[in-house]
Design a protein around this motif. Structure first.
Motif, PDB file in Angstrom:
ATOM      1  N   GLU A 221     -27.247  10.665  57.608  1.00 29.72           N
ATOM      2  CA  GLU A 221     -26.537  10.984  56.368  1.00 29.72           C
ATOM      3  C   GLU A 221     -25.803   9.462  55.982  1.00 29.72           C
ATOM      4  O   GLU A 221     -25.590   9.103  54.814  1.00 29.72           O
ATOM      5  CB  GLU A 221     -25.760  12.038  56.556  1.00 29.72           C
ATOM      6  CG  GLU A 221     -24.744  12.131  55.507  1.00 29.72           C
ATOM      7  CD  GLU A 221     -23.827  13.509  55.773  1.00 29.72           C
ATOM      8  OE1 GLU A 221     -22.962  13.726  55.081  1.00 29.72           O
ATOM      9  OE2 GLU A 221     -23.870  14.053  56.762  1.00 29.72           O
ATOM     10  N   GLN A 222     -25.380   8.879  56.984  1.00 25.14           N
ATOM     11  CA  GLN A 222     -24.344   7.607  56.828  1.00 25.14           C
ATOM     12  C   GLN A 222     -25.209   6.566  56.169  1.00 25.14           C
ATOM     13  O   GLN A 222     -24.864   5.770  55.534  1.00 25.14           O
ATOM     14  CB  GLN A 222     -23.748   7.213  58.228  1.00 25.14           C
ATOM     15  CG  GLN A 222     -22.596   8.278  58.592  1.00 25.14           C
ATOM     16  CD  GLN A 222     -21.453   8.081  57.606  1.00 25.14           C
ATOM     17  OE1 GLN A 222     -21.133   7.047  57.182  1.00 25.14           O
ATOM     18  NE2 GLN A 222     -21.221   9.352  57.087  1.00 25.14           N
ATOM     19  N   SER A 223     -26.649   6.516  56.697  1.00 26.70           N
ATOM     20  CA  SER A 223     -27.390   5.281  56.415  1.00 26.70           C
ATOM     21  C   SER A 223     -27.921   5.489  54.758  1.00 26.70           C
ATOM     22  O   SER A 223     -28.118   4.430  54.219  1.00 26.70           O
ATOM     23  CB  SER A 223     -28.797   5.747  56.936  1.00 26.70           C
ATOM     24  OG  SER A 223     -29.652   6.576  56.430  1.00 26.70           O
ATOM     25  N   SER A 224     -27.281   6.512  54.142  1.00 27.01           N
ATOM     26  CA  SER A 224     -27.624   6.451  52.530  1.00 27.01           C
ATOM     27  C   SER A 224     -26.265   5.777  51.885  1.00 27.01           C
ATOM     28  O   SER A 224     -26.318   5.464  50.668  1.00 27.01           O
ATOM     29  CB  SER A 224     -27.518   7.900  52.160  1.00 27.01           C
ATOM     30  OG  SER A 224     -26.230   8.552  52.397  1.00 27.01           O
ATOM     31  N   ILE A 225     -25.419   5.441  52.744  1.00 21.53           N
ATOM     32  CA  ILE A 225     -24.279   4.684  52.169  1.00 21.53           C
ATOM     33  C   ILE A 225     -24.591   3.151  52.225  1.00 21.53           C
ATOM     34  O   ILE A 225     -24.926   2.677  53.261  1.00 21.53           O
ATOM     35  CB  ILE A 225     -22.856   4.984  52.800  1.00 21.53           C
ATOM     36  CG1 ILE A 225     -22.685   6.458  52.930  1.00 21.53           C
ATOM     37  CG2 ILE A 225     -21.812   3.956  52.370  1.00 21.53           C
ATOM     38  CD1 ILE A 225     -22.778   6.891  51.325  1.00 21.53           C
ATOM     39  N   HIS A 226     -24.597   2.341  51.185  1.00 23.25           N
ATOM     40  CA  HIS A 226     -24.660   1.074  51.002  1.00 23.25           C
ATOM     41  C   HIS A 226     -23.479   0.069  51.114  1.00 23.25           C
ATOM     42  O   HIS A 226     -23.333  -1.026  51.495  1.00 23.25           O
ATOM     43  CB  HIS A 226     -25.534   0.854  49.836  1.00 23.25           C
ATOM     44  CG  HIS A 226     -26.842   0.988  49.727  1.00 23.25           C
ATOM     45  ND1 HIS A 226     -27.920   0.158  49.647  1.00 23.25           N
ATOM     46  CD2 HIS A 226     -27.448   2.073  49.864  1.00 23.25           C
ATOM     47  CE1 HIS A 226     -29.028   0.696  49.702  1.00 23.25           C
ATOM     48  NE2 HIS A 226     -28.892   2.086  49.941  1.00 23.25           N
ATOM     49  N   GLY A 227     -22.465   0.746  50.788  1.00 25.55           N
ATOM     50  CA  GLY A 227     -21.122   0.112  50.819  1.00 25.55           C
ATOM     51  C   GLY A 227     -20.184   0.717  50.290  1.00 25.55           C
ATOM     52  O   GLY A 227     -19.835   1.742  49.803  1.00 25.55           O
ATOM     53  N   TRP A 228     -18.776  -0.321  50.081  1.00 26.89           N
ATOM     54  CA  TRP A 228     -17.514  -0.002  49.623  1.00 26.89           C
ATOM     55  C   TRP A 228     -17.168  -1.183  48.723  1.00 26.89           C
ATOM     56  O   TRP A 228     -17.370  -2.300  48.871  1.00 26.89           O
ATOM     57  CB  TRP A 228     -16.745   0.231  50.695  1.00 26.89           C
ATOM     58  CG  TRP A 228     -17.001   1.359  51.816  1.00 26.89           C
ATOM     59  CD1 TRP A 228     -16.492   2.370  51.946  1.00 26.89           C
ATOM     60  CD2 TRP A 228     -17.884   1.096  52.887  1.00 26.89           C
ATOM     61  NE1 TRP A 228     -16.987   3.273  52.969  1.00 26.89           N
ATOM     62  CE2 TRP A 228     -17.896   2.122  53.669  1.00 26.89           C
ATOM     63  CE3 TRP A 228     -18.663   0.060  53.300  1.00 26.89           C
ATOM     64  CZ2 TRP A 228     -18.793   2.438  54.622  1.00 26.89           C
ATOM     65  CZ3 TRP A 228     -19.456   0.293  54.512  1.00 26.89           C
ATOM     66  CH2 TRP A 228     -19.453   1.264  55.051  1.00 26.89           C
ATOM     67  N   LEU A 229     -16.741  -0.733  47.627  1.00 29.56           N
ATOM     68  CA  LEU A 229     -16.336  -1.725  46.418  1.00 29.56           C
ATOM     69  C   LEU A 229     -14.948  -2.615  46.950  1.00 29.56           C
ATOM     70  O   LEU A 229     -14.951  -3.818  46.915  1.00 29.56           O
ATOM     71  CB  LEU A 229     -15.903  -1.084  44.905  1.00 29.56           C
ATOM     72  CG  LEU A 229     -17.192  -0.184  44.506  1.00 29.56           C
ATOM     73  CD1 LEU A 229     -16.688  -0.093  42.884  1.00 29.56           C
ATOM     74  CD2 LEU A 229     -18.428  -0.894  44.624  1.00 29.56           C
ATOM     75  N   THR A 230     -13.980  -1.874  47.575  1.00 31.99           N
ATOM     76  CA  THR A 230     -12.750  -2.440  47.790  1.00 31.99           C
ATOM     77  C   THR A 230     -12.423  -1.930  49.328  1.00 31.99           C
ATOM     78  O   THR A 230     -12.762  -0.975  49.756  1.00 31.99           O
ATOM     79  CB  THR A 230     -11.765  -1.771  47.068  1.00 31.99           C
ATOM     80  OG1 THR A 230     -11.275  -0.363  47.197  1.00 31.99           O
ATOM     81  CG2 THR A 230     -11.980  -2.303  45.573  1.00 31.99           C
ATOM     82  N   ALA A 231     -11.625  -2.975  49.866  1.00 29.12           N
ATOM     83  CA  ALA A 231     -10.984  -2.730  51.191  1.00 29.12           C
ATOM     84  C   ALA A 231      -9.699  -3.268  51.167  1.00 29.12           C
ATOM     85  O   ALA A 231      -9.260  -4.698  51.608  1.00 29.12           O
ATOM     86  CB  ALA A 231     -11.883  -3.396  52.491  1.00 29.12           C
ATOM     87  N   ALA A 232      -8.569  -2.461  50.722  1.00 24.23           N
ATOM     88  CA  ALA A 232      -7.411  -3.222  50.277  1.00 24.23           C
ATOM     89  C   ALA A 232      -6.379  -3.099  51.591  1.00 24.23           C
ATOM     90  O   ALA A 232      -6.567  -2.120  52.561  1.00 24.23           O
ATOM     91  CB  ALA A 232      -6.564  -2.473  49.290  1.00 24.23           C
ATOM     92  N   SER A 233      -5.378  -4.104  51.668  1.00 25.27           N
ATOM     93  CA  SER A 233      -4.458  -4.090  52.940  1.00 25.27           C
ATOM     94  C   SER A 233      -3.277  -4.257  52.134  1.00 25.27           C
ATOM     95  O   SER A 233      -2.309  -5.080  52.837  1.00 25.27           O
ATOM     96  CB  SER A 233      -5.014  -5.346  53.702  1.00 25.27           C
ATOM     97  OG  SER A 233      -5.155  -6.524  53.200  1.00 25.27           O
ATOM     98  N   THR A 234      -2.821  -3.480  51.234  1.00 27.26           N
ATOM     99  CA  THR A 234      -1.585  -3.706  50.389  1.00 27.26           C
ATOM    100  C   THR A 234      -0.382  -3.481  51.311  1.00 27.26           C
ATOM    101  O   THR A 234      -0.382  -2.402  52.209  1.00 27.26           O
ATOM    102  CB  THR A 234      -1.794  -2.611  49.326  1.00 27.26           C
ATOM    103  OG1 THR A 234      -2.672  -2.629  48.891  1.00 27.26           O
ATOM    104  CG2 THR A 234      -0.523  -3.078  48.257  1.00 27.26           C
ATOM    105  N   PRO A 235       0.615  -4.202  51.517  1.00 26.29           N
ATOM    106  CA  PRO A 235       1.672  -4.170  52.359  1.00 26.29           C
ATOM    107  C   PRO A 235       2.467  -2.989  51.784  1.00 26.29           C
ATOM    108  O   PRO A 235       2.497  -2.271  50.516  1.00 26.29           O
ATOM    109  CB  PRO A 235       2.621  -5.446  51.942  1.00 26.29           C
ATOM    110  CG  PRO A 235       1.592  -6.240  51.547  1.00 26.29           C
ATOM    111  CD  PRO A 235       0.468  -5.638  50.648  1.00 26.29           C
ATOM    112  N   GLU A 236       3.230  -2.274  52.932  1.00 27.62           N
ATOM    113  CA  GLU A 236       3.697  -1.004  52.772  1.00 27.62           C
ATOM    114  C   GLU A 236       4.831  -1.034  51.466  1.00 27.62           C
ATOM    115  O   GLU A 236       5.181  -0.068  50.629  1.00 27.62           O
ATOM    116  CB  GLU A 236       4.552  -0.526  53.613  1.00 27.62           C
ATOM    117  CG  GLU A 236       5.179   0.840  53.775  1.00 27.62           C
ATOM    118  CD  GLU A 236       5.665   1.342  54.959  1.00 27.62           C
ATOM    119  OE1 GLU A 236       6.399   2.424  55.159  1.00 27.62           O
ATOM    120  OE2 GLU A 236       5.578   0.655  55.971  1.00 27.62           O
ATOM    121  N   ASP A 237       5.568  -2.249  51.221  1.00 29.58           N
ATOM    122  CA  ASP A 237       6.860  -2.244  50.469  1.00 29.58           C
ATOM    123  C   ASP A 237       6.086  -2.940  49.279  1.00 29.58           C
ATOM    124  O   ASP A 237       7.140  -3.377  48.264  1.00 29.58           O
ATOM    125  CB  ASP A 237       7.727  -3.304  51.053  1.00 29.58           C
ATOM    126  CG  ASP A 237       7.293  -4.759  51.130  1.00 29.58           C
ATOM    127  OD1 ASP A 237       6.080  -4.709  51.447  1.00 29.58           O
ATOM    128  OD2 ASP A 237       8.170  -5.564  51.440  1.00 29.58           O
TER     129      ASP A 237
END
Length: 348
Positions: A221-237
C-alpha cells in the motif's frame, strides 16, 4: 548622490566570450563585498555547468527570455568528500543563495544527480535569503529540489546538518516565487521560510519504487506513494509558511500517489489557495510523517481549489478549510510584509 559607473551596475556573462565573463561565479566574485546597491548580471543563453555560491547582497540575475539559460550541477547527499565524509543534503546544491535582496528572472536551475538510494537528496537551489524573488524560473530535481532556509534548530538523525549555514543564527526569511516551474518527487519544496508561490506549476514526477515487489500488504500500500510536494519546518512563532496561490499541481505519476505535504518539523504551515489540483494528489491530502504529535500543531489549509484532486471529502481531520474572512489574510502583501513592510516589486 554618488556617481556609480554603469560597468559596476551591470555585468554580462556569455559562454562564447562576448560578455564580461564566461562563468557566472566569476562575475559574482567580481562584485565588491558589502555593496549597498543592486548589481545586475545578464546571463546569455546556454548551459552553465557550475556550482554557484552567492553571498554578495543585492545581486540580480537575468537570463535569456527567448532561449534557455540553464545552471546545472550534479552533487548529491551520498557523495563523499576526499576525507570520506558525506556531503549530506546541504552540500548537494547546484546554487546556494546566502545574501538578502536577491532576485532572478528567466533562469533554469537543475540538479542532474538523479534518484535512488545511492544518490539521496540533491538540491537544485538552496535559498537562505530574506526578500528573495524568483520570476519565470525553473527548478528541476528529484528529492529535495528547492530548500528555503533557514535550517531547523537541529537535525533529527545526526549531530550537524553540514552545509554552508551550519550554526548560523536563524532568521525569519521571506521569499517570493512567481510564474515558476518546480519539479521533483520527495519533499521537493522544503524548509523554514515564509514563501509565496504565485501562479506557479508544481510538477510531481513519478519515481521507481523498489518496494512495489514487496509481498507485505502494508508495504505494498505504501509503495503506491511516489512522494510529497512539501516538507515545511515553519517556526512556531511565524504565522505563514508556504502559501500557494493560483498554482497548477501537475504530474506524470499515478492517481493518488502524492500528498500535498508532510511536516519536516512540528508547527509546519502550508496553504493552497485557488489552485488547480490534479488527480495525483491523494484524497487524504496530507501525511503526518508517522508523527501523530504533529497533527495538533501543523496548520494545513485549503481554499477555493479545483480539479480532480481538490475534493476535501476524504481529507485528514487535522487539516482545514479557510473561510472567506480568513482567506483575506492570505495575500502577497500581508504574507510577506514582515516588520519592514516588504512587498516584491510589481512584475509579470
Amino acid at each position: 548622490m554618488q556617481y556609480i559607473p554603469a560597468s559596476l551596475l551591470e555585468i554580462t556573462v556569455s559562454l562564447d566570450g562576448s560578455g564580461d565573463y564566461t562563468s557566472i561565479q566569476s562575475a559574482i566574485d567580481a562584485i565588491p563585498p558589502d555593496r549597498e546597491y543592486p548589481t545586475t548580471i545578464y546571463i546569455q543563453a546556454g548551459i552553465y555547468n557550475e556550482k554557484l555560491h552567492i553571498e554578495k547582497p543585492y545581486v540580480r540575475l537575468i537570463g535569456n527570455s527567448d532561449q534557455p539559460t540553464v545552471i546545472t550541477y550534479n552533487d548529491y547527499a551520498r557523495k563523499t568528500f576526499p576525507d570520506g565524509s558525506l556531503y549530506h543534503t546541504f552540500y548537494s546544491y547546484t546554487v546556494f543563495v546566502g545574501s538578502d535582496d536577491f532576485s532572478v528572472e528567466h533562469v533554469t536551475f537543475i540538479n542532474t544527480a538523479g534518484a535512488g538510494e545511492q544518490v539521496g537528496q540533491a538540491l537544485a537551489v538552496y535559498v537562505d535569503s530574506d526578500r528573495a524573488v524568483f520570476r519565470h524560473c525553473r527548478f528541476i530535481g528529484q528529492q529535495d529540489t528547492l530548500f528555503t532556509g533557514p535550517l531547523p534548530p537541529q537535525p533529527i538523525d545526526r549531530g550537524t546538518f553540514g552545509g554552508p549555514r551550519e550554526g548560523a543564527p536563524r532568521r525569519k526569511q521571506r521569499q517570493y516565487y512567481k510564474h515558476c516551474y518546480i519539479e521533483g518527487n520527495v519533499d521537493f519544496i522544503f524548509g523554514s521560510a515564509t514563501a509565496v508561490f504565485e501562479q506557479c506549476e508544481i510538477f510531481a514526477r513519478k519515481r521507481a519504487l523498489l518496494s512495489q515487489v514487496s509481498v507485505n500488504p502494508e508495504a505494498t500500500e505504501q509503495s503506491s506513494i511516489h512522494g510529497w510536494l512539501t516538507a515545511a519546518s515553519t517556526p512556531e512563532d511565524v504565522k505563514y509558511g508556504y502559501v500557494f496561490i493560483d498554482c497548477q499541481l501537475t504530474s506524470d505519476a499515478p492517481a493518488h500517489s502524492f500528498y500535498l505535504g508532510r511536516p519536516w518539523r512540528n508547527y509546519a504551515k502550508v496553504a493552497f489557495v485557488r489552485c488547480d489540483i490534479g488527480e495525483h494528489i491523494h484524497p487524504e491530502g496530507w501525511h503526518n510523517w508517522n508523527k501523530t504529535e504533529a497533527e495538533s500543531s501543523v496548520i494545513y489549509k485549503e481554499y477555493g481549489n479545483q480539479g480532480a484532486g481538490a475534493s476535501r471529502e476524504q481529507r485528514v481531520s487535522w487539516s482545514s478549510l479557510l473561510d472567506r474572512t480568513e482567506v483575506e489574510e492570505y495575500t502577497v502583501a500581508r504574507i510577506l510584509a514582515g516588520e519592514d513592510s516588504w512587498l516584491p516589486e510589481a512584475g509579470s
